[in-house]
Write a protein that holds these residues in place. Structure first.
Motif, mmCIF file in Angstrom:
data_model
loop_
_atom_site.group_PDB
_atom_site.id
_atom_site.type_symbol
_atom_site.label_atom_id
_atom_site.label_comp_id
_atom_site.label_asym_id
_atom_site.label_seq_id
_atom_site.Cartn_x
_atom_site.Cartn_y
_atom_site.Cartn_z
ATOM 1 N N GLY A 178 4.368 1.477 0.498
ATOM 2 C CA GLY A 178 5.504 1.191 0.065
ATOM 3 C C GLY A 178 6.787 1.845 0.929
ATOM 4 O O GLY A 178 7.893 1.517 0.382
ATOM 5 N N GLY A 210 7.124 1.533 4.452
ATOM 6 C CA GLY A 210 7.137 1.017 5.825
ATOM 7 C C GLY A 210 6.172 1.752 7.019
ATOM 8 O O GLY A 210 6.266 1.452 8.059
ATOM 9 N N CYS A 225 2.386 1.357 6.946
ATOM 10 C CA CYS A 225 0.975 0.865 6.799
ATOM 11 C C CYS A 225 0.980 -0.568 7.480
ATOM 12 O O CYS A 225 0.060 -1.219 7.735
ATOM 13 C CB CYS A 225 0.266 0.981 5.485
ATOM 14 S SG CYS A 225 0.888 -0.135 4.470
ATOM 15 N N PHE A 226 2.127 -1.242 7.500
ATOM 16 C CA PHE A 226 2.220 -2.718 7.400
ATOM 17 C C PHE A 226 1.143 -3.513 6.621
ATOM 18 O O PHE A 226 0.625 -4.651 7.007
ATOM 19 C CB PHE A 226 1.828 -3.048 9.024
ATOM 20 C CG PHE A 226 3.064 -2.382 10.095
ATOM 21 C CD1 PHE A 226 3.120 -1.418 10.380
ATOM 22 C CD2 PHE A 226 3.800 -3.254 10.431
ATOM 23 C CE1 PHE A 226 4.002 -0.747 11.249
ATOM 24 C CE2 PHE A 226 4.754 -2.837 11.256
ATOM 25 C CZ PHE A 226 5.074 -1.840 11.677
ATOM 26 N N CYS A 232 1.046 -1.132 -0.081
ATOM 27 C CA CYS A 232 0.101 0.095 0.008
ATOM 28 C C CYS A 232 0.791 1.231 0.100
ATOM 29 O O CYS A 232 0.900 2.011 -1.024
ATOM 30 C CB CYS A 232 -0.909 0.176 0.937
ATOM 31 S SG CYS A 232 -2.382 1.246 0.975
HETATM 32 FE FE1 FES Z 1 3.110 0.062 3.784
HETATM 33 FE FE2 FES Z 1 4.845 -1.942 3.511
HETATM 34 S S1 FES Z 1 3.445 -1.270 2.202
HETATM 35 S S2 FES Z 1 4.442 -0.971 5.241
#
Ligand code: FES
Length: 260
Positions: free
Chosen positions: A220, A222, A224-225, A218
């Motif tokens: 890209g 780090g 949103c997990f 989402c």
């Molecule tokens: Fe959001 Fe990896 S895409 S933390």
């Protein structure tokens, strides 16, 4: 990492269902290493907030261009095929950690589907030329074979339906490739089941194996997990922890991965 407006240089169909787009993004081209990816805001998409991640397939640092090879799998990639030459396209990158290049060893690339688009950049950068074990469902899904051959790689193919090369899984070619390459290091990109099967096969051999584990992403970067994957963690009661593939990966050593 930079967020810049790139200019599309070319955009065309490579083979049925697979496209190659080249865009000018000098800062990204200068910094990129094999295994990294870019996060593209696709012009024409209504949900323009959501970017789409694409592995970097090739870079021309002199020209300042980046090449991405992609499969048309949904609305985003369908829209990407329509971006005209000359269009401005916001691109964030390079993202992710990339492969740890072992220049003293001979590369054995193991790919599944359009995973071969990611490892092509590594093949270009590698001083030693080795073997590509390329897996696909059928002959039509084999891409970039001639590009790997032109770089001096020995391309060995497996298709699920037997329409080209070995009939079966690409992992069934690993044993012979390891015998032929005593100083080998394995770099792999493809669907998760293939990579997990490869990791389980490769770990007992003791050959260093790096897996590019792309997940649905989402943000890209780090935050949103959305892209987590399980990694070994002996100190955790469950034996695993979650790692973000976008920022801690996408490349992980096979011995770090928690295999379910
Ligand atoms: Fe959001 Fe990896 S895409 S933390």
């Amino acid at each position: 990492m930079t967020d810049q407006i790139s200019q599309v240089i070319s955009n065309g169909e490579l083979t049925a269902g697979y496209w190659r787009i080249v865009f000018r993004a000098p800062d990204i081209a200068a910094a990129a290493v094999p295994g990294q990816f870019v996060h593209v805001q696709i012009p024409g998409l209504k949900d323009r907030i959501l970017r789409r991640p694409f592995s970097i397939s090739s870079v021309d640092k002199t020209a300042g261009t980046v090449t991405v090879v992609f499969k048309v799998v949904g609305l985003g990639t369908e829209e990407l095929t329509k971006v005209p030459v000359g269009a401005d396209m916001p691109v964030l990158g390079p993202l992710g950690n990339g492969y740890a290049m072992r220049e003293d060893k001979t590369p054995i690339l193991v790919t599944g589907g359009y995973g071969s688009a990611s490892t092509l950049f590594l093949a270009e950068c590698s001083a030693k030329k080795g073997i590509v074990l390329m897996g696909a469902r059928t002959e039509q899904d084999l891409i970039l074979v001639e590009e790997y051959k032109a770089l001096g790689f020995d391309v060995r193919v497996a298709t699920n339906d037997g329409s080209c090369g070995h009939k079966g899984f690409v992992t069934e070619l690993l044993d012979q490739a390891l015998k032929d390459t005593p100083d080998g290091v394995i770099y792999a990109c493809g669907p998760k089941p293939m990579l997990y099967a490869l990791g389980k096969l490769a770990i007992p051999t003791g050959v260093e194996t790096q897996l590019s584990l792309d997940q649905h992403m989402c943000c890209g970067v780090g935050a949103c997990f959305a892209c987590v994957i399980k990694m070994n963690d002996p100190e955790s009661p469950d034996g695993f922890r979650y790692a973000r593939t976008c920022s801690e990966g996408p490349v992980f050593d096979a011995t770090e991965v928690y295999y379910e």
